[in-house]
Design a protein around this motif. Sequence first.
Motif: not given
Length: 168
Positions: A84, A86, A108-110, A121-122, A124, A146, A150
């Motif tokens: 993960e 961020r 943005v968290e991936i 999963e992304i 935002a 974003v 992705f």
Amino acid sequence: MSHPDLILRKQLMIDQSHNVSFNLLNLNCWPLWNKVANRILSEQQGRLQENQRFDLHRIIAQQLVEDLWQVSQIKSSEDPCFAELRLTWIGQKINGRTSALAIQRLIVEITVLETENGGIEISAWWEISKLGRLLRFGKRLAKAIVSQLFDDLSSHGTVEYQQVSENE
């Protein structure tokens, strides 16, 4: 954190998810999968570190566009196998001048889950300036940033790039 403004998901095979994790966390791989950035600048190379800053550079209409990011948080685990990342968007510059003032904040968290039925999963979160809301382009701009990240990661980031090692 509150409910995200945007969530994008894609299911991937385990080996594709593994490649996405490696490519995402290794800054040397970013130019290979990130089709928007022609060049990436950072004080450090290789594996991303928390609080590391990096700039994605591209040329649009003969102008240098820089997207400035900072790594806020990195989490990973072997059981279950996931990564993960961020990122906090610091801003954008065009030819050295501050731009994209419609976005006040973008996080943005991936998340990449390397298991069966896993994938990417992304999520935002953003805050749009009054000007951005008034002219109705701030939300569109944040969504485009974003979505591009992705799209590039879920299509080009699934490839194993042999020529780039994590220690380079």
